[in-house]
Design a protein around this motif. Structure first.
Motif, PDB file in Angstrom:
ATOM      1  N   PRO A  13       0.837  -1.206   0.000  1.00  0.00           N
ATOM      2  CA  PRO A  13       0.000   0.000   0.000  1.00  0.00           C
ATOM      3  C   PRO A  13       0.869   1.252   0.000  1.00  0.00           C
ATOM      4  N   ALA A  14       0.456   2.276  -0.742  1.00  0.00           N
ATOM      5  CA  ALA A  14       1.162   3.558  -0.673  1.00  0.00           C
ATOM      6  C   ALA A  14       0.964   4.113   0.732  1.00  0.00           C
ATOM      7  N   ALA A  15       1.890   4.962   1.160  1.00  0.00           N
ATOM      8  CA  ALA A  15       1.799   5.511   2.523  1.00  0.00           C
ATOM      9  C   ALA A  15       0.475   6.238   2.727  1.00  0.00           C
ATOM     10  N   ASP A  16      -0.052   6.848   1.661  1.00  0.00           N
ATOM     11  CA  ASP A  16      -1.302   7.611   1.790  1.00  0.00           C
ATOM     12  C   ASP A  16      -2.518   6.841   1.250  1.00  0.00           C
ATOM     13  N   ALA A  17      -2.424   5.516   1.174  1.00  0.00           N
ATOM     14  CA  ALA A  17      -3.561   4.714   0.700  1.00  0.00           C
ATOM     15  C   ALA A  17      -4.473   4.324   1.865  1.00  0.00           C
ATOM     16  N   VAL A  18      -5.743   4.119   1.548  1.00  0.00           N
ATOM     17  CA  VAL A  18      -6.683   3.598   2.541  1.00  0.00           C
ATOM     18  C   VAL A  18      -6.895   2.127   2.216  1.00  0.00           C
ATOM     19  N   THR A  19      -6.737   1.255   3.216  1.00  0.00           N
ATOM     20  CA  THR A  19      -6.887  -0.184   2.967  1.00  0.00           C
ATOM     21  C   THR A  19      -8.331  -0.628   3.225  1.00  0.00           C
ATOM     22  N   LEU A  20      -8.846  -1.432   2.286  1.00  0.00           N
ATOM     23  CA  LEU A  20     -10.197  -1.989   2.437  1.00  0.00           C
ATOM     24  C   LEU A  20     -10.097  -3.507   2.340  1.00  0.00           C
ATOM     25  N   ASP A  21     -10.449  -4.189   3.424  1.00  0.00           N
ATOM     26  CA  ASP A  21     -10.420  -5.656   3.439  1.00  0.00           C
ATOM     27  C   ASP A  21     -11.809  -6.157   3.064  1.00  0.00           C
ATOM     28  N   THR A  22     -11.905  -6.866   1.930  1.00  0.00           N
ATOM     29  CA  THR A  22     -13.220  -7.282   1.428  1.00  0.00           C
ATOM     30  C   THR A  22     -13.539  -8.752   1.749  1.00  0.00           C
TER      31      THR A  22
END
Ligand code: C5P
Length: 209
Positions: free
Chosen positions: A177-186
């Motif tokens: 993930p990029a440092a400024d990404a938001v992670t979404l676990d599906t």
């Protein structure tokens, strides 16, 4: 506006990318298809996937007008794509096309492994979509069955684990993930719930900037 979506194989990022692009009226590029298209040319010409120079040459001359070829979506192409995508000159050769695509008005959604970290570091929204390997294997199994490909679930799970390992640990543009990404676990979300969650994240991000 640019929406960058990254994540491991079969995480649902392609479906999400397509739906987000339709929602906003943006263009959509599944960048995995570029690597799969290079792999297809290599396999069609009986070129050795370990031949880096040949892969580079193919990438430099890639015809990007046939990315809708259903053959690209097969399991064999995904595996081969994961090999040639580890070669930095191949990645460099495909970069300009992806960046040009991203810059088109009114906006674009790109999904892949390195969109937020390399291709579009200035993207307005960066999402990192993930799910447990078992759930990704289940989804890929269903998708391949629908396409008439008979593959065992256990083989798909092994492929996914191998690809994760290769994509995350390679020297060139590893999956992360990029440092400024938001992670979404599906893992526990169906396609509609994942879309809604992603849409909420995009709206929240664009409202706050
Ligand atoms: O996303 P998809 O499974 O179609 O990608 C096939 C392979 O192409 C991946 O396993 C990955 O190695 C490579 N890829 C990449 N960078 C991207 C998109 C795909 O290295 N932006």
């Amino acid at each position: 506006m640019i929406i960058a979506i990254d994540g491991p194989a079969a995480s649902g990022k392609g479906t999400l990318g397509k739906r987000l692009s339709e929602h906003f009226g943006f263009a959509h590029l599944d960048t995995g298809l570029l690597y799969r298209a290079v792999a297809r040319v290599m396999l069609d010409r009986d070129l050795d996937l370990n031949d880096r120079d040949a892969a580079h040459e193919v990438a430099l001359n890639l015809d990007v007008t046939h990315l809708d070829d259903p053959r690209l979506r097969g399991a064999q192409m995904g595996e081969a794509a994961s090999v040639i995508s580890g070669y930095q000159p191949v990645r460099d050769a495909l970069l300009a096309f992806q960046r040009q695509f991203a810059d088109q008005p009114p906006g674009a959604v790109l999904d892949g492994r390195d969109i937020g970290t390399v291709v579009c570091t200035h993207a307005d929204v960066k999402l990192f979509i993930t799910a447990a390997p078992e759930e990704r294997a289940r989804r890929r199994h269903l998708e391949l069955q629908k396409r008439g490909e008979q593959t065992e679930y256990s083989t798909i799970l092994e492929d996914i684990r191998r690809r994760d390992e290769r994509d995350m640990n390679r020297a060139s543009a590893p999956l992360k993930p990029a440092a400024d990404a938001v992670t979404l676990d599906t893992t526990h979300l169906d396609a509609d719930a994942a879309f809604q969650a992603a849409l909420d994240l995009v709206k929240a991000k664009t409202a706050s900037s």
